[in-house]
Design a protein around this motif. Structure first.
Motif, PDB file in Angstrom:
ATOM      1  N   GLU A  94       0.752  -1.353  -0.005  1.00 20.94           N
ATOM      2  CA  GLU A  94       0.032  -0.112   0.059  1.00 20.94           C
ATOM      3  C   GLU A  94       0.972   1.094  -0.026  1.00 20.94           C
ATOM      4  OE1 GLU A  94      -2.613   1.529   3.487  1.00 20.94           O
ATOM      5  OE2 GLU A  94      -3.866  -0.199   2.495  1.00 20.94           O
ATOM      6  N   PRO A 121       0.459  -1.003 -11.065  1.00 16.95           N
ATOM      7  CA  PRO A 121      -0.603  -0.682  -9.998  1.00 16.95           C
ATOM      8  C   PRO A 121      -1.732  -1.586  -9.687  1.00 16.95           C
ATOM      9  CG  PRO A 121      -1.050   0.639 -12.071  1.00 16.95           C
ATOM     10  CD  PRO A 121       0.550   0.057 -12.029  1.00 16.95           C
ATOM     11  N   SER A 124      -7.513  -2.628  -8.273  1.00 21.51           N
ATOM     12  CA  SER A 124      -8.515  -2.921  -6.878  1.00 21.51           C
ATOM     13  C   SER A 124      -7.633  -2.097  -5.758  1.00 21.51           C
ATOM     14  CB  SER A 124      -8.509  -4.315  -6.546  1.00 21.51           C
ATOM     15  OG  SER A 124      -9.136  -4.455  -5.223  1.00 21.51           O
ATOM     16  N   ARG A 125      -8.219  -1.378  -5.112  1.00 25.23           N
ATOM     17  CA  ARG A 125      -7.659  -0.212  -4.091  1.00 25.23           C
ATOM     18  C   ARG A 125      -8.053  -0.990  -2.429  1.00 25.23           C
ATOM     19  NH1 ARG A 125      -7.248   5.607  -5.982  1.00 25.23           N
ATOM     20  NH2 ARG A 125      -6.726   5.898  -3.705  1.00 25.23           N
ATOM     21  N   ASN A 127      -8.534  -1.337   1.215  1.00 20.21           N
ATOM     22  CA  ASN A 127      -8.444  -0.353   2.221  1.00 20.21           C
ATOM     23  C   ASN A 127      -8.679   1.060   1.450  1.00 20.21           C
ATOM     24  OD1 ASN A 127      -8.227  -2.398   4.135  1.00 20.21           O
ATOM     25  ND2 ASN A 127      -5.944  -2.203   3.467  1.00 20.21           N
ATOM     26  N   GLY A 128      -9.165   1.141   0.380  1.00 19.51           N
ATOM     27  CA  GLY A 128      -9.408   2.419  -0.507  1.00 19.51           C
ATOM     28  C   GLY A 128      -8.235   3.191  -0.609  1.00 19.51           C
ATOM     29  N   GLU A 129      -7.034   2.721  -0.355  1.00 17.67           N
ATOM     30  CA  GLU A 129      -5.675   3.369  -0.732  1.00 17.67           C
ATOM     31  C   GLU A 129      -5.138   2.815  -1.972  1.00 17.67           C
ATOM     32  OE1 GLU A 129      -4.678   6.108   1.212  1.00 17.67           O
ATOM     33  OE2 GLU A 129      -6.491   5.513   2.544  1.00 17.67           O
ATOM     34  N   PRO A 130      -4.386   3.623  -2.669  1.00 16.73           N
ATOM     35  CA  PRO A 130      -3.337   3.011  -3.790  1.00 16.73           C
ATOM     36  C   PRO A 130      -2.503   2.047  -3.426  1.00 16.73           C
ATOM     37  CG  PRO A 130      -3.067   5.421  -3.284  1.00 16.73           C
ATOM     38  CD  PRO A 130      -3.958   5.182  -2.394  1.00 16.73           C
ATOM     39  N   ALA A 131      -2.215   0.931  -4.146  1.00 16.64           N
ATOM     40  CA  ALA A 131      -1.417   0.086  -3.806  1.00 16.64           C
ATOM     41  C   ALA A 131      -0.483  -0.366  -5.343  1.00 16.64           C
ATOM     42  CB  ALA A 131      -2.012  -1.114  -3.351  1.00 16.64           C
ATOM     43  N   ILE A 154       0.035  -5.925   1.174  1.00 17.41           N
ATOM     44  CA  ILE A 154      -1.340  -6.205   0.548  1.00 17.41           C
ATOM     45  C   ILE A 154      -1.139  -7.727   0.462  1.00 17.41           C
ATOM     46  CG2 ILE A 154      -2.929  -6.256  -1.371  1.00 17.41           C
ATOM     47  CD1 ILE A 154      -2.728  -3.569   0.250  1.00 17.41           C
TER      48      ILE A 154
END
Length: 165
Positions: A94, A121, A124-125, A127-131, A154
Motif C-alpha cells: 500500500e 498498480p 483494486s484498492r 482499504n481504499g488506498e493506492p497500492a 497487501i
C-alpha cells in the motif's frame, strides 16, 4: 516402508506457510486481436475480479500478467481453458500518504539492495488506498524491509471481495 516415512524433513511448500504475498499468473498467448478479451471474459459471472494487469507483447506472442481477487479459483479457470500459465509471487504494498509515496518504497528497497523486476498498480484498492504489485529479486527480504519501515503489505485476502459472487 513408503518414501519419506519416518523422515524428519519438513515437506511444506511456500504455499503451506503464512506468506503475505500475492500471486500473479502470466498467461502466454498468440498476439492477435481479441485474445485479451477471451482471457478476461473467462472470469465473467464468477465473482473473480482482475485486480492488476500488465501486458508485454512481441510480434508473435503476448504475455499477460494478472493478479486475481481469488487466486485458487482463477488458476482453476485458466487451467481448464487450456491456457499456458506460470504462477509467481509478488509483493503487494500500500502506498503511504504524503508526497512521492513510490519514491519512499523504492528508497527503502534500494537501501536493502533489492532489485524491482516488475511493477504495476493494483486496479483494486484494498482499504481504499493506492497500492502497487512488485516483483523483486528477494521477496522475503523485501517484505521484512518494508514491514520494518512501516509499510502495509497487501495480501491475497485483501484482494477478495465477498460482496461479488
Amino acid at each position: 516402508m513408503s518414501i519419506g516415512e519416518g523422515s524428519d524433513t519438513n515437506l511444506n511448500t511456500m504455499r503451506g506457510r503464512d506468506f503475505p504475498a500475492i500471486r500473479q499468473f502470466t498467461v502466454f498467448m498468440e498476439n492477435r486481436v481479441g485474445q485479451l478479451l477471451e482471457v478476461v471474459r473467462r472470469f465473467e459471472g464468477t465473482g473473480i475480479r482482475v485486480a492488476a494487469l500488465s501486458i508485454n507483447d512481441s510480434a508473435e506472442c503476448a504475455f499477460v500478467r494478472l493478479v486475481l481477487s481469488d487466486c485458487e479459483r482463477g488458476r482453476e479457470l485458466l487451467e481448464r481453458a487450456g491456457l499456458a500459465i506460470i504462477e509467481t509471487d509478488l509483493l503487494g504494498v500500500e502506498l503511504p500518504d504524503g508526497p512521492q509515496p513510490l519514491l519512499r518504497v523504492c528508497t527503502a528497497l534500494l537501501a536493502a539492495e533489492i532489485n524491482i523486476i516488475q511493477a504495476y498498480p493494483l486496479l483494486s484498492r484494498p482499504n481504499g488506498e493506492p497500492a502497487v504489485a512488485l516483483m523483486v529479486d528477494n521477496i522475503d527480504l523485501a517484505m521484512d524491509t518494508l514491514n520494518n519501515k512501516g509499510f502495509r503489505m497487501i495480501t491475497e485476502g485483501d484482494l477478495k471481495d465477498d460482496s461479488i459472487e
